[in-house]
Design a protein around this motif. Structure first.
Motif, PDB file in Angstrom:
ATOM      1  N   ASN A 210       0.853  -1.195   0.000  1.00  0.00           N
ATOM      2  CA  ASN A 210       0.000   0.000   0.000  1.00  0.00           C
ATOM      3  C   ASN A 210       0.888   1.244   0.000  1.00  0.00           C
ATOM      4  OD1 ASN A 210      -2.260   1.644   0.102  1.00  0.00           O
ATOM      5  ND2 ASN A 210      -2.462   1.477   2.336  1.00  0.00           N
ATOM      6  N   VAL A 211       1.584   1.447  -1.112  1.00  0.00           N
ATOM      7  CA  VAL A 211       2.543   2.547  -1.233  1.00  0.00           C
ATOM      8  C   VAL A 211       2.197   3.367  -2.469  1.00  0.00           C
ATOM      9  CG1 VAL A 211       4.977   3.168  -1.519  1.00  0.00           C
ATOM     10  CG2 VAL A 211       4.354   1.182  -0.134  1.00  0.00           C
ATOM     11  N   LYS A 212       2.027   4.652  -2.290  1.00  0.00           N
ATOM     12  CA  LYS A 212       1.738   5.525  -3.434  1.00  0.00           C
ATOM     13  C   LYS A 212       2.938   5.581  -4.378  1.00  0.00           C
ATOM     14  CE  LYS A 212      -1.813   8.916  -2.304  1.00  0.00           C
ATOM     15  NZ  LYS A 212      -2.094  10.363  -2.195  1.00  0.00           N
ATOM     16  N   HIS A 213       2.643   5.530  -5.643  1.00  0.00           N
ATOM     17  CA  HIS A 213       3.679   5.654  -6.676  1.00  0.00           C
ATOM     18  C   HIS A 213       4.784   4.607  -6.490  1.00  0.00           C
ATOM     19  CE1 HIS A 213       1.608   9.407  -7.447  1.00  0.00           C
ATOM     20  NE2 HIS A 213       1.958   9.878  -6.270  1.00  0.00           N
ATOM     21  N   LEU A 214       4.380   3.380  -6.137  1.00  0.00           N
ATOM     22  CA  LEU A 214       5.369   2.331  -5.884  1.00  0.00           C
ATOM     23  C   LEU A 214       6.263   2.097  -7.100  1.00  0.00           C
ATOM     24  CD1 LEU A 214       6.543   0.044  -4.137  1.00  0.00           C
ATOM     25  CD2 LEU A 214       4.748  -1.453  -5.051  1.00  0.00           C
ATOM     26  N   ARG A 215       5.650   2.034  -8.266  1.00  0.00           N
ATOM     27  CA  ARG A 215       6.453   1.773  -9.460  1.00  0.00           C
ATOM     28  C   ARG A 215       7.470   2.880  -9.690  1.00  0.00           C
ATOM     29  NH1 ARG A 215       3.646   0.847 -15.254  1.00  0.00           N
ATOM     30  NH2 ARG A 215       3.089   3.029 -14.865  1.00  0.00           N
ATOM     31  N   GLY A 216       7.073   4.136  -9.448  1.00  0.00           N
ATOM     32  CA  GLY A 216       8.003   5.249  -9.595  1.00  0.00           C
ATOM     33  C   GLY A 216       9.174   5.142  -8.637  1.00  0.00           C
ATOM     34  N   TRP A 217       8.881   4.773  -7.393  1.00  0.00           N
ATOM     35  CA  TRP A 217       9.952   4.611  -6.413  1.00  0.00           C
ATOM     36  C   TRP A 217      10.884   3.471  -6.805  1.00  0.00           C
ATOM     37  CZ3 TRP A 217      11.257   8.318  -3.430  1.00  0.00           C
ATOM     38  CH2 TRP A 217      10.301   9.179  -2.891  1.00  0.00           C
ATOM     39  N   MET A 218      10.307   2.419  -7.377  1.00  0.00           N
ATOM     40  CA  MET A 218      11.136   1.291  -7.811  1.00  0.00           C
ATOM     41  C   MET A 218      12.024   1.668  -9.001  1.00  0.00           C
ATOM     42  SD  MET A 218      10.794  -1.188  -5.717  1.00  0.00           S
ATOM     43  CE  MET A 218      10.698   0.121  -4.477  1.00  0.00           C
ATOM     44  N   VAL A 219      11.536   2.548  -9.858  1.00  0.00           N
ATOM     45  CA  VAL A 219      12.371   3.039 -10.960  1.00  0.00           C
ATOM     46  C   VAL A 219      13.560   3.814 -10.396  1.00  0.00           C
ATOM     47  CG1 VAL A 219      12.466   4.631 -12.918  1.00  0.00           C
ATOM     48  CG2 VAL A 219      10.521   3.080 -12.663  1.00  0.00           C
ATOM     49  N   VAL A 220      13.310   4.635  -9.391  1.00  0.00           N
ATOM     50  CA  VAL A 220      14.396   5.388  -8.750  1.00  0.00           C
ATOM     51  C   VAL A 220      15.404   4.421  -8.116  1.00  0.00           C
ATOM     52  CG1 VAL A 220      14.957   6.987  -6.871  1.00  0.00           C
ATOM     53  CG2 VAL A 220      12.975   7.430  -8.335  1.00  0.00           C
ATOM     54  N   LEU A 221      14.891   3.393  -7.421  1.00  0.00           N
ATOM     55  CA  LEU A 221      15.780   2.418  -6.790  1.00  0.00           C
ATOM     56  C   LEU A 221      16.591   1.665  -7.838  1.00  0.00           C
ATOM     57  CD1 LEU A 221      16.743   0.933  -4.252  1.00  0.00           C
ATOM     58  CD2 LEU A 221      14.784  -0.619  -4.505  1.00  0.00           C
ATOM     59  N   PHE A 222      15.953   1.331  -8.954  1.00  0.00           N
ATOM     60  CA  PHE A 222      16.658   0.629 -10.031  1.00  0.00           C
ATOM     61  C   PHE A 222      17.800   1.483 -10.564  1.00  0.00           C
ATOM     62  CE2 PHE A 222      17.409  -0.553 -14.432  1.00  0.00           C
ATOM     63  CZ  PHE A 222      17.436  -1.935 -14.381  1.00  0.00           C
ATOM     64  N   LEU A 223      17.533   2.760 -10.820  1.00  0.00           N
ATOM     65  CA  LEU A 223      18.561   3.650 -11.360  1.00  0.00           C
ATOM     66  C   LEU A 223      19.690   3.863 -10.359  1.00  0.00           C
ATOM     67  CD1 LEU A 223      16.294   6.297 -13.138  1.00  0.00           C
ATOM     68  CD2 LEU A 223      17.599   4.432 -14.198  1.00  0.00           C
ATOM     69  N   LEU A 224      19.337   3.981  -9.081  1.00  0.00           N
ATOM     70  CA  LEU A 224      20.353   4.146  -8.043  1.00  0.00           C
ATOM     71  C   LEU A 224      21.234   2.898  -7.951  1.00  0.00           C
ATOM     72  CD1 LEU A 224      21.547   5.771  -5.674  1.00  0.00           C
ATOM     73  CD2 LEU A 224      19.803   4.733  -4.201  1.00  0.00           C
ATOM     74  N   SER A 225      20.616   1.720  -7.983  1.00  0.00           N
ATOM     75  CA  SER A 225      21.378   0.471  -7.929  1.00  0.00           C
ATOM     76  C   SER A 225      22.262   0.327  -9.156  1.00  0.00           C
ATOM     77  CB  SER A 225      20.426  -0.724  -7.834  1.00  0.00           C
ATOM     78  OG  SER A 225      19.547  -0.589  -6.732  1.00  0.00           O
ATOM     79  N   LEU A 226      21.721   0.705 -10.306  1.00  0.00           N
ATOM     80  CA  LEU A 226      22.492   0.664 -11.552  1.00  0.00           C
ATOM     81  C   LEU A 226      23.746   1.519 -11.438  1.00  0.00           C
ATOM     82  CD1 LEU A 226      22.897   0.144 -14.619  1.00  0.00           C
ATOM     83  CD2 LEU A 226      21.248   1.984 -15.040  1.00  0.00           C
ATOM     84  N   ALA A 227      23.598   2.716 -10.896  1.00  0.00           N
ATOM     85  CA  ALA A 227      24.744   3.619 -10.750  1.00  0.00           C
ATOM     86  C   ALA A 227      25.778   3.041  -9.789  1.00  0.00           C
ATOM     87  CB  ALA A 227      24.260   4.983 -10.261  1.00  0.00           C
ATOM     88  N   ILE A 228      25.309   2.464  -8.693  1.00  0.00           N
ATOM     89  CA  ILE A 228      26.239   1.881  -7.721  1.00  0.00           C
ATOM     90  C   ILE A 228      27.037   0.746  -8.357  1.00  0.00           C
ATOM     91  CG2 ILE A 228      26.387   0.539  -5.588  1.00  0.00           C
ATOM     92  CD1 ILE A 228      23.962   2.130  -4.575  1.00  0.00           C
ATOM     93  N   ILE A 229      26.363  -0.129  -9.105  1.00  0.00           N
ATOM     94  CA  ILE A 229      27.036  -1.274  -9.713  1.00  0.00           C
ATOM     95  C   ILE A 229      28.034  -0.813 -10.773  1.00  0.00           C
ATOM     96  CG2 ILE A 229      26.712  -3.366 -11.095  1.00  0.00           C
ATOM     97  CD1 ILE A 229      23.899  -3.562  -9.736  1.00  0.00           C
TER      98      ILE A 229
END
Length: 349
Positions: A210-229
């Motif tokens: 039950n999280v607003k804009h969950l997909r948007g937050w997951m896109v941010v997390l994906f991009l952040l993880s991508l940058a770290i890797i």
């Protein structure tokens, strides 16, 4: 957690094909990555970016396995017979194909001593006759564990499942080379490895957040993880103190976050596509395992004699293009093998 119902198969089918294409991209990028210091840095950076982008491939495969299998009740003997037959028979066939390729490519030779030749083949089967087959050995081990971990997952509360996942994440983190000084002598290997991805896949597949804009937050997390890797790998590769491939390892916190985010992005994305696209997806999906087994052989022959690899043009284009060509040829190859009378459906994968 409440009793689990079977997850929506559509998004899982989408995710499985994405992961399959991703793993082929990963293998197309690897030769360029291993040329660090010998290839133009602009080319290496492109391969590093693409490699980081698709590092979720194997963890997502395992998460899908957890999502599809852990919620079901099994009789252990029937489960192992059914699953291992599906995995082991095609695996043995393709393993022998790669033994043949090693002989064809003059990487191994056979003499007049039949027992020595058999021993050499068995040694290759024991350790893996191709670089990508490690995944199958790992998967077979997980199948032996699924009846046990499945029983836990089906009867555990959400709090208990989260406890398992949190401890798994902490153990994964403190066993990384850069944090090994904080790793205590307490033996926590019970929470290590790919088994956590099974539980994570089950949890994320059935949990309604039950999280607003969950997909948007997951896109941010994906991009952040991508940058770290991507950036982390570049920083470490020239620093001999730690392995330069550390951020590429599947059991790594950054890769875990990348995998969990793409899992939830696809779960929460419901594209409207024509029925013909669905039929094509389902057709390809029937040969998913066979394509995985076959694609390395196809990549070998695309490179030599045809010269189709990352050198075709700029790597950010040539690597996905080579992967797509290999994907399609592997599909056709496995489909043709499946049509062989009597044995085709068993060995194709």
């Amino acid at each position: 957690m409440p009793p689990a119902k079977s997850p929506n198969i559509d998004w899982i089918s989408n995710l499985r094909l994405i992961a399959l294409y991703a793993v082929i991209i990963l293998h197309c990028a690897s030769p360029l990555l291993m040329g660090f210091g010998k290839v133009p840095m602009a080319d290496w950076w492109q391969a590093d970016f693409l490699n980081a982008l698709v590092r979720f491939a194997v963890p997502v495969f395992v998460m899908i396995t957890g999502a599809l299998l852990l919620h079901r009740e099994y009789e252990i003997g029937d489960f192992l017979k059914k699953r291992l037959t599906r995995v082991v028979v095609p695996f043995l066939f393709w393993s022998l194909v790669y033994v043949w390729y090693s002989w064809y490519n003059e990487e191994i030779t056979f003499g007049n001593d039949a027992w020595a030749n058999i021993g050499q083949v068995l040694h290759l089967l024991k350790n893996g006759s191709a670089y990508h087959l490690w995944y199958v050995y790992m998967l077979i081990g997980l199948y032996f564990f699924i009846p046990v971990i499945g029983k836990f997952v089906r009867n555990a509360s959400e709090k208990e499942i989260l406890y398992f996942l949190i401890v798994w994440f902490v153990v994964m983190t403190i066993t990384q080379p850069y944090l090994s000084r904080y790793n205590p002598s307490v033996d926590m290997h019970y929470f290590a490895g790919f088994a956590g991805y099974l539980v994570l896949g089950h949890y994320l597949a059935f949990k309604e957040f039950n999280v607003k804009h969950l997909r948007g937050w997951m896109v941010v997390l994906f991009l952040l993880s991508l940058a770290i890797i991507a950036l982390g790998s570049r920083l470490l590769i020239a620093w001999p103190k730690y392995p330069g491939t550390m951020f590429y390892e599947p059991v790594n916190p950054a890769v875990l976050l990348l995998s969990a985010s793409i899992f939830l992005i696809v779960k929460n994305t419901k594209p409207k596509v024509p029925p013909i696209i669905i039929r094509i997806r389902d057709f390809v999906g029937r040969y998913n395992y066979g394509i995985y087994l076959a694609h390395a052989l196809v990549l070998y022959f695309l490179e030599d004699p045809f010269g189709i690899n990352y050198k075709l043009c700029t790597p950010v284009i040539s690597i996905p293009l080579t992967a797509f060509i290999a994907f399609m040829i592997s599909l056709v190859l496995v489909w043709l093998i499946s049509k062989i009378p009597l044995v085709g459906k068993w060995v194709s994968g």
